[in-house]
Design an enzyme around this catalytic site. Sequence first.
Site, PDB file in Angstrom:
ATOM      1  N   GLY A   1      45.226  42.045  46.846  1.00  0.00           N
ATOM      2  CA  GLY A   1      43.808  42.047  47.187  1.00  0.00           C
ATOM      3  C   GLY A   1      43.308  40.630  47.373  1.00  0.00           C
ATOM      4  O   GLY A   1      44.066  39.740  47.767  1.00  0.00           O
ATOM      5  N   SER A   2      42.033  40.424  47.086  1.00  0.00           N
ATOM      6  CA  SER A   2      41.435  39.116  47.349  1.00  0.00           C
ATOM      7  C   SER A   2      41.852  38.081  46.302  1.00  0.00           C
ATOM      8  O   SER A   2      42.165  38.424  45.161  1.00  0.00           O
ATOM      9  CB  SER A   2      39.917  39.252  47.365  1.00  0.00           C
ATOM     10  OG  SER A   2      39.462  39.709  46.110  1.00  0.00           O
ATOM     11  N   THR A   3      41.840  36.833  46.717  1.00  0.00           N
ATOM     12  CA  THR A   3      42.187  35.735  45.811  1.00  0.00           C
ATOM     13  C   THR A   3      41.190  35.680  44.654  1.00  0.00           C
ATOM     14  O   THR A   3      41.568  35.427  43.508  1.00  0.00           O
ATOM     15  CB  THR A   3      42.224  34.411  46.596  1.00  0.00           C
ATOM     16  OG1 THR A   3      43.295  34.498  47.542  1.00  0.00           O
ATOM     17  CG2 THR A   3      42.470  33.221  45.693  1.00  0.00           C
ATOM     18  N   GLU A   4      39.931  35.968  44.954  1.00  0.00           N
ATOM     19  CA  GLU A   4      38.894  35.918  43.921  1.00  0.00           C
ATOM     20  C   GLU A   4      39.202  36.893  42.776  1.00  0.00           C
ATOM     21  O   GLU A   4      39.217  36.513  41.601  1.00  0.00           O
ATOM     22  CB  GLU A   4      37.556  36.273  44.573  1.00  0.00           C
ATOM     23  CG  GLU A   4      36.365  36.115  43.693  1.00  0.00           C
ATOM     24  CD  GLU A   4      35.132  36.802  44.295  1.00  0.00           C
ATOM     25  OE1 GLU A   4      35.174  37.204  45.479  1.00  0.00           O
ATOM     26  OE2 GLU A   4      34.142  36.948  43.558  1.00  0.00           O
TER      27      GLU A   4
ATOM     28  N   LYS B   1      45.868  52.375  40.988  1.00  0.00           N
ATOM     29  CA  LYS B   1      44.490  52.544  41.451  1.00  0.00           C
ATOM     30  C   LYS B   1      44.358  52.100  42.903  1.00  0.00           C
ATOM     31  O   LYS B   1      44.475  50.925  43.221  1.00  0.00           O
ATOM     32  CB  LYS B   1      43.510  51.708  40.611  1.00  0.00           C
ATOM     33  CG  LYS B   1      42.057  52.074  40.946  1.00  0.00           C
ATOM     34  CD  LYS B   1      41.053  51.009  40.568  1.00  0.00           C
ATOM     35  CE  LYS B   1      40.776  50.019  41.666  1.00  0.00           C
ATOM     36  NZ  LYS B   1      40.097  50.572  42.863  1.00  0.00           N
TER      37      LYS B   1
ATOM     38  N   GLY C   1      42.060  38.310  42.232  1.00  0.00           N
ATOM     39  CA  GLY C   1      43.361  37.899  41.690  1.00  0.00           C
ATOM     40  C   GLY C   1      43.207  36.864  40.585  1.00  0.00           C
ATOM     41  O   GLY C   1      43.909  36.911  39.567  1.00  0.00           O
TER      42      GLY C   1
ATOM     43  N   GLU D   1      39.499  33.065  54.782  1.00  0.00           N
ATOM     44  CA  GLU D   1      40.101  34.307  55.275  1.00  0.00           C
ATOM     45  C   GLU D   1      38.964  35.208  55.762  1.00  0.00           C
ATOM     46  O   GLU D   1      38.047  35.522  55.002  1.00  0.00           O
ATOM     47  CB  GLU D   1      40.855  34.989  54.138  1.00  0.00           C
ATOM     48  CG  GLU D   1      41.486  36.293  54.559  1.00  0.00           C
ATOM     49  CD  GLU D   1      42.292  36.960  53.452  1.00  0.00           C
ATOM     50  OE1 GLU D   1      41.783  37.064  52.326  1.00  0.00           O
ATOM     51  OE2 GLU D   1      43.418  37.383  53.723  1.00  0.00           O
TER      52      GLU D   1
ATOM     53  N   GLU E   1      49.514  39.345  44.975  1.00  0.00           N
ATOM     54  CA  GLU E   1      49.680  39.167  46.419  1.00  0.00           C
ATOM     55  C   GLU E   1      48.275  39.085  46.978  1.00  0.00           C
ATOM     56  O   GLU E   1      47.553  40.071  47.011  1.00  0.00           O
ATOM     57  CB  GLU E   1      50.466  40.351  46.975  1.00  0.00           C
ATOM     58  CG  GLU E   1      51.173  40.002  48.256  1.00  0.00           C
ATOM     59  CD  GLU E   1      50.309  40.343  49.448  1.00  0.00           C
ATOM     60  OE1 GLU E   1      49.595  39.415  49.909  1.00  0.00           O
ATOM     61  OE2 GLU E   1      50.317  41.488  49.898  1.00  0.00           O
TER      62      GLU E   1
ATOM     63  N   CYS F   1      46.632  40.721  55.277  1.00  0.00           N
ATOM     64  CA  CYS F   1      46.627  39.482  54.486  1.00  0.00           C
ATOM     65  C   CYS F   1      47.419  38.380  55.176  1.00  0.00           C
ATOM     66  O   CYS F   1      47.103  37.211  55.044  1.00  0.00           O
ATOM     67  CB  CYS F   1      47.162  39.756  53.094  1.00  0.00           C
ATOM     68  SG  CYS F   1      48.725  40.631  53.112  1.00  0.00           S
TER      69      CYS F   1
HETATM   70  P1  NAP Z   1      39.353  43.255  46.267  1.00  0.00           P
HETATM   71  O1  NAP Z   1      37.992  43.374  45.732  1.00  0.00           O
HETATM   72  O2  NAP Z   1      40.234  42.156  45.783  1.00  0.00           O
HETATM   73  O3  NAP Z   1      40.063  44.664  46.011  1.00  0.00           O
HETATM   74  C1  NAP Z   1      41.442  44.892  45.811  1.00  0.00           C
HETATM   75  C2  NAP Z   1      41.616  45.969  44.744  1.00  0.00           C
HETATM   76  O4  NAP Z   1      41.211  45.459  43.466  1.00  0.00           O
HETATM   77  C3  NAP Z   1      40.774  47.206  44.977  1.00  0.00           C
HETATM   78  O5  NAP Z   1      41.478  48.337  44.508  1.00  0.00           O
HETATM   79  C4  NAP Z   1      39.575  46.913  44.128  1.00  0.00           C
HETATM   80  O6  NAP Z   1      38.837  48.041  43.815  1.00  0.00           O
HETATM   81  C5  NAP Z   1      40.195  46.288  42.913  1.00  0.00           C
HETATM   82  N1  NAP Z   1      39.314  45.444  42.106  1.00  0.00           N
HETATM   83  C6  NAP Z   1      38.127  44.883  42.442  1.00  0.00           C
HETATM   84  N2  NAP Z   1      37.650  44.140  41.430  1.00  0.00           N
HETATM   85  C7  NAP Z   1      38.541  44.248  40.412  1.00  0.00           C
HETATM   86  C8  NAP Z   1      38.618  43.693  39.098  1.00  0.00           C
HETATM   87  N3  NAP Z   1      37.686  42.870  38.620  1.00  0.00           N
HETATM   88  N4  NAP Z   1      39.682  43.992  38.346  1.00  0.00           N
HETATM   89  C9  NAP Z   1      40.658  44.799  38.810  1.00  0.00           C
HETATM   90  N5  NAP Z   1      40.637  45.347  40.037  1.00  0.00           N
HETATM   91  C10 NAP Z   1      39.599  45.062  40.847  1.00  0.00           C
HETATM   92  O7  NAP Z   1      39.318  43.219  47.796  1.00  0.00           O
HETATM   93  P2  NAP Z   1      38.243  43.950  48.699  1.00  0.00           P
HETATM   94  O8  NAP Z   1      36.884  43.990  48.062  1.00  0.00           O
HETATM   95  O9  NAP Z   1      38.803  45.250  49.071  1.00  0.00           O
HETATM   96  O10 NAP Z   1      38.227  42.977  49.916  1.00  0.00           O
HETATM   97  C11 NAP Z   1      37.624  41.686  49.775  1.00  0.00           C
HETATM   98  C12 NAP Z   1      38.430  40.659  50.505  1.00  0.00           C
HETATM   99  O11 NAP Z   1      39.744  40.613  49.960  1.00  0.00           O
HETATM  100  C13 NAP Z   1      38.671  40.936  51.973  1.00  0.00           C
HETATM  101  O12 NAP Z   1      37.607  40.562  52.764  1.00  0.00           O
HETATM  102  C14 NAP Z   1      39.925  40.159  52.221  1.00  0.00           C
HETATM  103  O13 NAP Z   1      39.624  38.828  52.481  1.00  0.00           O
HETATM  104  C15 NAP Z   1      40.675  40.259  50.929  1.00  0.00           C
HETATM  105  N6  NAP Z   1      41.735  41.267  50.964  1.00  0.00           N
HETATM  106  C16 NAP Z   1      43.043  40.861  50.930  1.00  0.00           C
HETATM  107  C17 NAP Z   1      44.043  41.794  50.966  1.00  0.00           C
HETATM  108  C18 NAP Z   1      45.479  41.431  50.936  1.00  0.00           C
HETATM  109  O14 NAP Z   1      46.300  42.236  51.336  1.00  0.00           O
HETATM  110  N7  NAP Z   1      45.845  40.263  50.456  1.00  0.00           N
HETATM  111  C19 NAP Z   1      43.738  43.150  51.057  1.00  0.00           C
HETATM  112  C20 NAP Z   1      42.393  43.546  51.072  1.00  0.00           C
HETATM  113  C21 NAP Z   1      41.429  42.583  51.005  1.00  0.00           C
HETATM  114  P3  NAP Z   1      37.682  48.481  44.830  1.00  0.00           P
HETATM  115  O15 NAP Z   1      38.278  48.773  46.147  1.00  0.00           O
HETATM  116  O16 NAP Z   1      37.212  49.737  44.210  1.00  0.00           O
HETATM  117  O17 NAP Z   1      36.691  47.381  44.872  1.00  0.00           O
END
Ligand code: NAP
Length: 421
Positions: A178-181, A126, A183, A332, A200, A234
């Site tokens: 993705g985000s720590t939250e 996804k 994760g 972050e 990650e 990240c």
């Molecule tokens: P995110 O919400 O953690 O999204 C990462 C992925 O997980 C996306 O495909 C997202 O879908 C999906 N997702 C969201 N909620 C989920 C859940 N409850 N269960 C399973 N999958 C879920 O990150 P974001 O909203 O794109 O960005 C938020 C923050 O995350 C950023 O501001 C940044 O600090 C951090 N981030 C970190 C990385 C990294 O490489 N470590 C990359 C991106 C962002 P949707 O896109 O459809 O929400």
Amino acid sequence: EDDVDAAVQSAKKAFPKWSALDPRERAKYMFRIARRIQERARELAVLESMDGGKPIAESRDVDIPLAAAHFFYHAGWCDKLKYVFPGADPKPIGVCGHIIPWNFPLLMAAWKLAPALACGNTCVLKPAETTSLTTLRLAAILEEIELPPGVVNIITGAGATGQLLVNHPHVRKIAFTGSTEVGKHIAKACASTDKKLTLELGGKSPNIIFEDASIDQAIEGIIQGIYFNQGHVCCAGSRLFVAESSLDEVIAKLTHRMKSLRVGDPLDKNTDIGAINSKAQLATIHKYLDAGRGEGATFHEVNRQPLASKGYWCRPCFFTDVQPSHTIARDEIFGPVLAVMSFRTPEEALTRANNTPYGLAAGVWTDKGSKIFEIARKLKAGVIWCNTYNRFDPASPFGGFKESGFGREGGMHGLRAYVDL
Ligand code: NAP
Ligand code: MG
């Protein structure tokens, strides 16, 4: 929910044949994917920049070539897995669920799919809701090279779609970036199951400049570290620690260099800093800029080039007079915002660099090899760059300490998550 289930069932159905295939045949498919990505590199690079806003020079020179490189590299492992795990009999796991973010869409897809396929697994992936175009184009490539149906399934959708994938009983492994939250939510959901999990997550990576470093070289590394891909990285070097005696010189040179960075049209090959990925992310960055100013740090926005009226733009900037307790030094930000701090002794640099819940990456700048090894050994980070920053290679494992996650992606280490021994 029906779509997610259909994708997982399709992957499950394809698994017995794919996993039983002669590994050399599996490798041929992967080499074909890699070559096809290369052949369509221009198209993929333009698509990536149009969709996510990153400068075309980056999608052209970094994202797409590295995505191809990941498939090439892992194609080579298909028939050599027994050498990676001597004495063991590595078996594929089954259906792998992959959830990826918006900052490196095609590259993150490659990081996840390549090792999973090399080990004989089938996948459901996804992409992030704001950046699904290159992964959909990848699906077309997989059809073109006649990858057997069901081996890779791509599902678009928001977080709830990801959640359904995580909770699906037939998914045997989840790999998330993705985000720590989010994760943490996923870790909880997997905790009561026998699913394998790698995470990650975010980072607040330190870049440490000692007084004996080549300052000009370090400035380029700092710029690369924090302003690359609008800071949507990240492992961005978002905290800069400078030896006190070099601070004035570093700030003067940083200011000078930043003035010439070009913010604007992602499709212009001279652009250094493209568009912020979404309105929501731009709002998040502004919230942090306000917090930085509000808590007493000094804001420097030395680049005053005019911005286009339409689009989500953020000029590169940095803060000085930053205290370790400031929000901008702890959270972050995921934007082109650098927090500059100084230190007196190597011990102080180390203590402050490690004083974070994250541990994804770090940079060390010095002329002394012995100092590099000493500092690198004591830094709590998964990747440490010395006299360079943000360099990636498929043979080199990537991953975090502490709240930056667990498990490694890339290299021999990365294969471990995709086999049962
Ligand atoms: P995110 O919400 O953690 O999204 C990462 C992925 O997980 C996306 O495909 C997202 O879908 C999906 N997702 C969201 N909620 C989920 C859940 N409850 N269960 C399973 N999958 C879920 O990150 P974001 O909203 O794109 O960005 C938020 C923050 O995350 C950023 O501001 C940044 O600090 C951090 N981030 C970190 C990385 C990294 O490489 N470590 C990359 C991106 C962002 P949707 O896109 O459809 O929400
Ligand atoms: Mg989200």
